[in-house]
Design a protein around this motif. Structure first.
Motif, PDB file in Angstrom:
ATOM      1  N   GLU A  44       6.053  14.992  -2.964  1.00 13.09           N
ATOM      2  CA  GLU A  44       6.676  13.972  -2.121  1.00 13.09           C
ATOM      3  C   GLU A  44       7.733  14.596  -1.196  1.00 13.09           C
ATOM      4  O   GLU A  44       7.840  14.231  -0.021  1.00 13.09           O
ATOM      5  N   ALA A  45       8.507  15.543  -1.729  1.00 12.62           N
ATOM      6  CA  ALA A  45       9.519  16.224  -0.913  1.00 12.62           C
ATOM      7  C   ALA A  45       8.870  16.965   0.246  1.00 12.62           C
ATOM      8  O   ALA A  45       9.349  16.920   1.387  1.00 12.62           O
ATOM      9  N   LYS A  96       0.805  -1.223   0.000  1.00  7.73           N
ATOM     10  CA  LYS A  96       0.000   0.000   0.000  1.00  7.73           C
ATOM     11  C   LYS A  96       0.839   1.275   0.000  1.00  7.73           C
ATOM     12  O   LYS A  96       0.652   2.160  -0.821  1.00  7.73           O
ATOM     13  N   HIS A  97       1.782   1.367   0.917  1.00  8.48           N
ATOM     14  CA  HIS A  97       2.481   2.634   1.144  1.00  8.48           C
ATOM     15  C   HIS A  97       3.803   2.678   0.375  1.00  8.48           C
ATOM     16  O   HIS A  97       4.866   2.413   0.929  1.00  8.48           O
ATOM     17  N   ARG A 117       0.723  10.287   1.707  1.00 10.55           N
ATOM     18  CA  ARG A 117      -0.355   9.306   1.868  1.00 10.55           C
ATOM     19  C   ARG A 117      -1.446   9.883   2.734  1.00 10.55           C
ATOM     20  O   ARG A 117      -1.235  10.876   3.450  1.00 10.55           O
ATOM     21  N   LYS A 118      -2.592   9.245   2.686  1.00 11.99           N
ATOM     22  CA  LYS A 118      -3.716   9.717   3.502  1.00 11.99           C
ATOM     23  C   LYS A 118      -3.595   9.225   4.941  1.00 11.99           C
ATOM     24  O   LYS A 118      -3.923   9.934   5.882  1.00 11.99           O
ATOM     25  N   GLU A 119      -3.128   7.989   5.106  1.00  9.33           N
ATOM     26  CA  GLU A 119      -2.984   7.412   6.451  1.00  9.33           C
ATOM     27  C   GLU A 119      -1.635   7.826   7.038  1.00  9.33           C
ATOM     28  O   GLU A 119      -0.667   7.083   6.965  1.00  9.33           O
ATOM     29  N   TYR A 173       7.617  14.522   2.900  1.00  9.78           N
ATOM     30  CA  TYR A 173       8.710  14.050   3.750  1.00  9.78           C
ATOM     31  C   TYR A 173       9.128  15.145   4.732  1.00  9.78           C
ATOM     32  O   TYR A 173       9.389  14.890   5.913  1.00  9.78           O
ATOM     33  N   GLY A 174       9.171  16.395   4.260  1.00 10.13           N
ATOM     34  CA  GLY A 174       9.504  17.511   5.137  1.00 10.13           C
ATOM     35  C   GLY A 174       8.501  17.662   6.270  1.00 10.13           C
ATOM     36  O   GLY A 174       8.867  17.996   7.405  1.00 10.13           O
ATOM     37  N   ALA A 175       7.218  17.411   5.969  1.00  7.51           N
ATOM     38  CA  ALA A 175       6.180  17.514   7.007  1.00  7.51           C
ATOM     39  C   ALA A 175       6.400  16.471   8.101  1.00  7.51           C
ATOM     40  O   ALA A 175       6.164  16.733   9.287  1.00  7.51           O
TER      41      ALA A 175
END
Length: 799
Positions: free
Chosen positions: A637-638, A437-438, A443-445, A641-643
């Motif tokens: 995506e960057a 899935k991931h 992603r949402k989850e 990942y930063g979040a």
């Protein structure tokens, strides 16, 4: 006088006075030895290159090269044989060859870990015993047929034992090389084969010692004395050697060069042990092997010994042993229906005993049929140890020329068929590709566990990698962070692949599952310390492969471990003057292949000392991360990942979104009208993502979001300059939008994309590390794919 001359054919001066003094250099020991070494090296390396597409181990090329140089092929020309390999030069050749073999067997013993054999499971132990006992019994059966036909003069007892040993051996070093070449080291079959072969290797040496003791010309009492003295020598070494070498190892700290006196002392001990065992009558090789086995494997001392000795021994001296063996092998003696029938009988007996014995026990251990068959063929691998047995048998008068040639051909055939048969039988890639899935960080989850595969090739990048993990672990609100730390180890032609195989057998095991052995390797210690200090699961894994196919290991591991992102090391590092210098050019090609074939998102880390040269504890983390958003999936995506990183209390996250001034948009770039549909969809996804991201910003004071309106590429560069004091830049590999097209000039490293190339250029003058991110797509298209297909541009290491 004539009789005296014939009694002394080996008298040969060491060096000549030169051709101008009327001397022929080929009539002197040193010049003829140099010619022989050069000829052997050229022929064996050339054959190895030709056999590389067939994925054959180098030992095959060396055996074939030795046979070709002997009376079977080139040696049929008597003028060649008497010129290049005159009989009086063979004593020097054999002496150098056996000296090289002595030290090679020391290396084999040094890399054989007895503690891992003690921990061998019941399955592997049963497979090893079956793989020895059945072919040993069948070998004794075949020996009766050979004695009645071509070996009538051979002594019965020694001949039976030598035949049994010759057919029951598995070449552990050759098997390790084949498994690594076929990428089977870390599979269940590979681990089982390695464990069983290690047991088989030790058993083969014991049987060989027995065979040598029995092959003496004296009475049975003499053989008993030889065997008892050999046992006493091993017992004495087991009592004395480990404490002495542990003392040496303690005086050689990790990371510092080993004192020369310890290296010289060890090599002298190897020679002395060889002298003792030769005096006893069980061959000098045993003494060297025993010393190698008993040297403790902990610490840097054993590794330093391997590094100092192996290149000279395996590259220069060992091939001479194969030519020494080849000069004794005359395939022409295998002639007539009887001889060829005996050859077929010996090959069939060897294969049947090994394969059937292994398969039957494997099936009893509930191993699937295909894997059991694969194990059978793997255990049927012969190699150098087989040649040693045969040469000792021939030198002791147990094997005549015809029996010797038949057994050499058998060893060559059984090893040659291993690779193609195993490739046909067992292909882990046949397994259906697992869908999970991931595959991305976006992603949402957001509460699901984050899995990363972090790759490194040397200890230089480990501190930065650990600091990146520290930044990635968030606050603990999610299910946690799991990092697979993959050590990329290049599979070279060096024989120390065995040592790498022991590491690979621990592949994927947690640190606390390594048993009682202590591993002082700095890399493992660093990861272990980080794991204990933080709530992060770190699992070490090893990829041992040629650089040309390393990407397959990385991608397959990522898919098997279901990771969301692969983090790769950049192929350059920063020098003290701030300029980038190429570390490994092959890494660049591997990174490109991973970007194309990855089953998840990928990040390339350009390391400029992220966090310094050591791990920064969580309480001391104070980093600023900056992400530049132009648009497109890679940029999203960057930011995602930063979040995740921004959840860490010690991290400030700046996000800059670029817009083109509406008044000059037409002058910035000519838009491609064919991409209108995709452009609209991308912008819609961007707006939705940024909208959600802004919601996070309002609730998180550590994230700062700003929008910058610029007129052209120069304006982008000016904005980026204002953030060059941060610790890490996060950027997408191929951003989308009008501004990016203006930035997208011919770049030095297309795999980094336009923004990544800008951030590593000398004109920006920053010490911040850069992580270039590519989001997973089912198939790369457009600029994402085109940039990876471009021809390599010329790299300027000075820039």
């Amino acid at each position: 006088m004539g009789g005296e001359k014939s009694d002394c054919p080996s008298l040969m001066k060491a060096t000549s006075n030169g051709v101008f003094q009327g001397d022929n250099p080929l009539h002197y020991a040193l010049p003829i030895l140099i010619v022989q070494i050069c000829l052997v090296l050229v022929l064996t390396r050339g054959l190895a290159y030709l056999l590389r597409p067939l994925r054959q181990p180098r030992v095959i090329a060396e055996i074939i090269g030795g046979v070709l140089l002997g009376p079977s092929a080139f040696g049929r020309n008597k003028a060649y044989l008497h010129t290049i390999f005159p009989e009086r030069s063979l004593t020097v050749l054999d002496t150098i060859a056996n000296l090289g073999l002595l030290f090679f067997l020391f290396l084999v013993g040094l890399e054989l870990d007895l503690s891992s054999i003690k921990r061998t499971g019941k399955k592997a132990l049963c497979i090893a015993l079956a793989g020895i006992s059945l072919p040993f019994v069948l070998g004794i059966g075949a020996s009766f047929v050979l004695r009645r036909t071509i070996s009538k003069e051979a002594s019965e007892g020694p001949f039976l034992v030598f035949m049994g040993v010759a057919l029951s051996i598995t070449a552990f070093p050759v098997l390790a090389r084949i498994l690594a070449e076929l990428k089977l080291l870390t599979t269940d079959v590979g681990r089982m084969a390695m464990s069983a072969a290690a047991v088989n290797d030790v058993a083969a040496w014991i049987l060989l010692a027995l065979a040598i003791a029995l092959s003496g010309t004296g009475s049975p009492i003499v053989s008993l004395w030889v065997f008892l003295c050999g046992a006493a020598f091993i017992s004495l070494c087991a009592f004395l050697v480990p404490p002495i070498f542990r003392w040496m190892a303690r005086r050689c700290p990790e990371g510092e060069p080993v004192d020369e006196i310890y290296i010289c002392g060890t090599l002298a001990a190897v020679l002395a042990a060889g002298l003792v065992t030769d005096t006893i009558g069980i061959h000098a090789l045993f003494g060297a092997f025993v010393i190698g086995v008993l040297i403790p494997k902990e610490g840097s001392f054993a590794g330093a010994l391997v590094e100092k000795v192996e290149d000279l021994v395996s590259g220069l001296f060992l091939p001479l042993y194969f030519v020494s063996s080849g000069l004794k092998t005359d395939v022409a003696t295998i002639q007539g229906a009887q001889s060829w029938g005996l050859l077929v009988l010996v090959i069939f007996t060897a294969c049947f005993g090994k394969i059937v014995g292994t398969v039957l026990v494997s099936l009893c251990c509930k191993i699937p049929v295909r894997e059991a068959l694969t194990l059978g063929f793997l255990m049927n691998t012969k190699g150098l140890v087989e040649l040693i047995v045969l040469n000792i048998g021939r030198d002791r008068g147990v094997l005549n020329d015809q029996a010797f040639a038949i057994l050499v051909v058998m060893a060559l055939f059984t090893t040659f068929i291993t690779t193609p048969v195993v490739m046909a039988l067992y292909k882990p890639a046949r397994q259906a590709k697992s869908e999970y899935k991931h595959k991305t960080i976006q992603r949402k989850e957001t509460s699901a566990q984050l899995r990363l595969l972090a790759c490194f090739q040397s200890s230089r990048t480990v501190p930065s990698l650990i600091n990146l993990m520290e930044m990635s672990r968030g606050t603990g609100k999610r299910a946690g962070l799991c990092v697979y730390a993959m050590h990329l180890m290049e599979l070279s032609e060096r024989p120390s692949a065995i040592l790498m195989c022991h590491k690979a057998r621990k592949n994927g095991l947690p640190f606390w599952n390594k048993g009682q052995t202590t591993d002082s390797d700095q890399i493992i210690v660093a990861f272990e310390a980080f794991q204990h200090l933080n709530h992060v699961s770190i699992r070490p894994t090893t990829a041992i492969s040629a650089m040309s196919s390393m990407h397959e290991d990385v991608c397959n591991s990522a898919e098997r471990k279901r990771v969301s992102m692969i983090i790769l090391p950049f192929h350059k590092h920063q020098r003290l003057d701030g300029h980038m210098e190429t570390t490994r050019a092959e890494m660049r090609h591997m990174n490109r292949k991973v970007l194309v074939h990855a089953p998840c998102s990928v990040g390339i880390l350009i390391d400029r000392g992220l966090g310094g040269s050591a791990h920064v504890p969580a309480s001391n983390v104070d980093y600023t991360i900056t992400a530049f958003f132009f648009g497109g999936p890679d940029d999203r995506e960057a930011l995602a990942y930063g979040a995740v990183m921004a959840e860490h209390p010690g991290i400030s996250f700046n996000v800059v979104r670029f817009f083109v001034d509406a008044a000059v948009v037409g002058n910035v770039v000519e838009l491609n009208i064919h991409d209108d549909t995709n452009d609209v969809e991308t912008r819609s996804n961007d707006e939705e993502f940024i909208s959600d991201f802004k919601g996070k910003v309002s609730n998180d004071g550590s994230i700062k979001y700003q929008e910058s309106v610029v007129n052209d590429a120069a304006g982008v560069v000016e904005v980026i300059r204002t953030f060059r004091g941060c610790n890490l830049f996060l950027v997408g590999r191929i951003p989308e939008g009008e501004l990016v097209t203006a930035l997208n000039k011919k770049s030095e490293c297309p795999e980094l994309g336009p923004v990544g190339n800008l951030l590593i250029s000398p004109e920006l003058s920053t010490t911040a590390s850069v992580l270039v991110v590519q989001q997973y797509r089912n198939r790369l298209t457009g600029e994402s794919l085109k940039s990876l297909k471009e021809d390599d541009t010329t790299e300027h290491d000075s820039q």
